[in-house]
Enzyme design. Structure first.
Site, PDB file in Angstrom:
ATOM      1  N   HIS A   1      40.795 -67.312 -19.816  1.00 21.26           N
ATOM      2  CA  HIS A   1      39.623 -67.324 -18.928  1.00 21.26           C
ATOM      3  C   HIS A   1      38.670 -68.371 -19.505  1.00 21.26           C
ATOM      4  CE1 HIS A   1      40.991 -63.080 -18.697  1.00 21.26           C
ATOM      5  NE2 HIS A   1      40.539 -63.085 -17.465  1.00 21.26           N
TER       6      HIS A   1
ATOM      7  N   ASP B   1      36.773 -67.078 -22.377  1.00 17.04           N
ATOM      8  CA  ASP B   1      37.499 -66.742 -23.611  1.00 17.04           C
ATOM      9  C   ASP B   1      37.389 -67.881 -24.609  1.00 17.04           C
ATOM     10  OD1 ASP B   1      38.568 -64.566 -22.247  1.00 17.04           O
ATOM     11  OD2 ASP B   1      40.454 -65.585 -21.792  1.00 17.04           O
TER      12      ASP B   1
ATOM     13  N   GLU C   1      46.333 -61.916  -8.456  1.00 16.95           N
ATOM     14  CA  GLU C   1      46.848 -60.839  -9.306  1.00 16.95           C
ATOM     15  C   GLU C   1      46.294 -59.510  -8.801  1.00 16.95           C
ATOM     16  OE1 GLU C   1      46.489 -61.485 -13.597  1.00 16.95           O
ATOM     17  OE2 GLU C   1      46.244 -59.342 -13.864  1.00 16.95           O
TER      18      GLU C   1
ATOM     19  N   ASP D   1      52.379 -60.824 -15.313  1.00 18.49           N
ATOM     20  CA  ASP D   1      51.643 -60.395 -16.500  1.00 18.49           C
ATOM     21  C   ASP D   1      52.454 -59.277 -17.132  1.00 18.49           C
ATOM     22  OD1 ASP D   1      49.692 -62.259 -16.459  1.00 18.49           O
ATOM     23  OD2 ASP D   1      48.018 -60.869 -16.210  1.00 18.49           O
TER      24      ASP D   1
ATOM     25  N   ASP E   1      44.503 -48.726 -17.382  1.00 17.57           N
ATOM     26  CA  ASP E   1      45.138 -50.009 -17.688  1.00 17.57           C
ATOM     27  C   ASP E   1      45.175 -50.192 -19.206  1.00 17.57           C
ATOM     28  OD1 ASP E   1      46.235 -52.479 -17.182  1.00 17.57           O
ATOM     29  OD2 ASP E   1      44.334 -53.447 -16.702  1.00 17.57           O
TER      30      ASP E   1
ATOM     31  N   ASP F   1      47.337 -51.791 -21.000  1.00 18.66           N
ATOM     32  CA  ASP F   1      47.782 -53.132 -21.425  1.00 18.66           C
ATOM     33  C   ASP F   1      48.603 -53.108 -22.709  1.00 18.66           C
ATOM     34  OD1 ASP F   1      46.706 -54.488 -19.276  1.00 18.66           O
ATOM     35  OD2 ASP F   1      44.901 -55.156 -20.322  1.00 18.66           O
TER      36      ASP F   1
HETATM   37  C1  XUL Z   1      42.769 -57.243 -16.026  1.00 25.08           C
HETATM   38  C2  XUL Z   1      43.706 -58.389 -16.027  1.00 25.08           C
HETATM   39  C3  XUL Z   1      43.102 -59.729 -16.262  1.00 25.08           C
HETATM   40  C4  XUL Z   1      43.784 -60.833 -15.523  1.00 25.08           C
HETATM   41  C5  XUL Z   1      43.104 -62.163 -15.661  1.00 25.08           C
HETATM   42  O1  XUL Z   1      43.357 -56.039 -15.739  1.00 25.08           O
HETATM   43  O2  XUL Z   1      44.886 -58.212 -15.884  1.00 25.08           O
HETATM   44  O3  XUL Z   1      43.122 -59.971 -17.633  1.00 25.08           O
HETATM   45  O4  XUL Z   1      45.111 -60.980 -15.924  1.00 25.08           O
HETATM   46  O5  XUL Z   1      41.776 -62.129 -15.281  1.00 25.08           O
HETATM   47 CO    CO Z   2      46.527 -59.451 -16.001  1.00 22.62          CO
END
Ligand code: XUL
Ligand code: CO
Length: 440
Positions: free
Chosen positions: A100, A103, A231, A295, A306, A308
């Site tokens: 981003h 970032d 996304e 992703d 989420d 991740d």
């Molecule tokens: C948030 C997410 C973000 C996008 C990019 O859930 O996935 O990090 O991938 O903005």
């Molecule tokens: Co993402």
């Protein structure tokens, strides 16, 4: 100068390897179904998690220990993290990273100052690009962290915020182009609502469509040829996000004449939040010719947010890679590890071993999916299951020559039909077989 000086370049050691800092399955140049693993997988590191994540959560303080912890000046720190990103990718044989705008460079007091900071870091990245094989898979704009975006960006109730977001995306596209980014991602972090009691849904959705059209026009104007990706995610941080899932976002793209300009960046954890599995979202994007990038992460089905996590579930990566092989790969997209180490995995070594775990899990998934396709039973059974559409009345239906009247006439005096059994358990066993056989 080396940042991760205790870590050597990661090597492939074969399926019996137990070393957390070596690959067991990811062997970049190995050919699978005529394509190298490297080209099928096209891994990328997520700059935000790996170089910005500090282990902070809603209940506790940062836990991560990083070699840049003592550096306080924001611009010096930003450059150091870029150096870290290149070294990290090179040591892992990962060819890309994603970022981003916010970032990679800190915000200033005005957008102009912020853009100046960004330009300085972009020059630093460009210097690395001259001597490195590592490139940019995609860039994006952070339109969700700052308080100005509390009610959304392209769906904000405030026109000045909308203008700010537009200017920010304009710059982020320019920067992505300058760095040779292969794609540009739109994730609608706060493009949704908290309550309908104060929300003009139709205006917000139409403004979002206008925003995307402006992005398409601007990309054309400056000659940015990267792929635009949406996304989807159903919720979080908003109660409801407008790009809920691939099906929902596709109907939005079609309604507003945007379909030809976008593909999808499917995130595994977003799929499960939407009540789908990873494979479902990949399949739906693929059959519509819109599977662009992934992703790569996983959620925890019991937690339901989420999380991740790094992808370690081979069953899911096998079925995911099955779709990706059938898609002919992902190029110019790839597999971006939008994943963060657990808070307890606080050492720099954990950053490496978590990526290795994710890469190995996708590599094994790729090998297993290839086994399934080459062995062929699954595809044969699928064909067999729909064979009634290959001739006779089925063919008439498929070719659009049937009507309610002709179908009634055909069936009315026949015995009630009984379709064949689904054989689901056997099919699931075939997937198990493919994983075991690929792991040998
Ligand atoms: C948030 C997410 C973000 C996008 C990019 O859930 O996935 O990090 O991938 O903005
Ligand atoms: Co993402």
């Amino acid at each position: 100068m080396s940042i991760f000086d205790k870590i050597e370049r990661i090597q492939y050691k074969g399926p019996d390897n137990r070393d957390p800092l070596a690959f067991s399955f990811y062997n970049p140049e190995e050919t699978i179904m005529g394509t190298t693993m490297k080209e099928y997988l096209r891994f990328a590191v997520a700059f935000w998690h790996t170089f910005k994540g500090d282990g902070l959560d809603m209940f506790g303080q940062p836990t991560a220990r990083r070699s840049w912890d003592s550096v306080k000046d924001p611009m010096t720190l930003a450059k150091l993290k870029v150096d870290a990103a290149f070294e990290f990718c090179e040591k892992l044989s990962i060819d890309y990273f994603c970022f981003h705008d916010r970032d990679i460079a800190p915000e200033g007091n005005t957008l102009r100052q912020t853009n100046n900071n960004l330009d300085e870091i972009v020059r630093h990245i460009s210097d690395h690009l001259k001597t490195s094989n590592v490139g940019i898979l995609w860039g994006t704009a952070n339109l969700f962290a700052h308080p100005r975006f509390m009610h959304g960006a392209a769906t904000s109730c405030d026109a000045d915020v909308y203008a700010y977001a537009a200017a920010q995306v304009k710059k982020a596209i320019e920067v992505t182009k300058e760095l040779g980014g292969k794609n540009y991602v739109f994730w609608g972090g706060r493009e949704g609502y908290e309550t309908l009691l104060n929300t003009n849904m139709s205006l917000e959705i139409e403004n979002l469509a206008r925003f995307f059209h402006m992005a398409v026009d601007y990309a054309k104007e400056i000659g940015f040829e990267g792929q635009f990706l949406i996304e989807p995610k159903p919720m979080e941080p908003t109660k409801h996000q407008y790009d809920f899932d691939v099906a929902n976002a596709l109907s939005f793209l079609r309604k507003y004449g945007l379909e030809e300009h976008f593909k999808f960046n499917v995130e595994a954890n977003h799929a499960t939040l939407a009540g789908h599995d990873f494979q479902h979202e990949l399949r739906f994007a693929r059959i519509n010719g819109l599977l662009g990038s992934v992703d790569a992460n996983q959620g925890d089905l019991l937690l339901g947010w989420d999380t991740d996590q790094f992808p370690t579930d081979v069953y899911s990566t096998t079925l995911g890679m099955y779709e990706i092989i059938k898609n002919g790969g992902l190029n110019p997209g790839g597999l971006n590890f939008d994943a963060k180490v657990r808070r307890g995995s606080y050492e720099e070594k954990d950053l490496f071993s978590s990526h290795i775990a994710g890469m190995d899990t996708f590599a094994l998934g790729l090998k297993a999916a290839a086994k399934l396709l080459q062995e062929g039973t699954l595809e044969d059974l699928l064909k067999e299951r729909y064979r009634s559409f290959d001739s006779g009345i089925g063919k008439e239906i498929e070719e659009g020559r049937a009507s309610f009247k002709s179908l009634e006439e055909y069936i009315i005096d026949k015995e009630s039909p009984l379709p064949e059994p689904s054989r689901q358990e056997y099919l699931e066993r075939l997937v198990n077989w493919s994983i075991v056989s690929a792991g040998r």
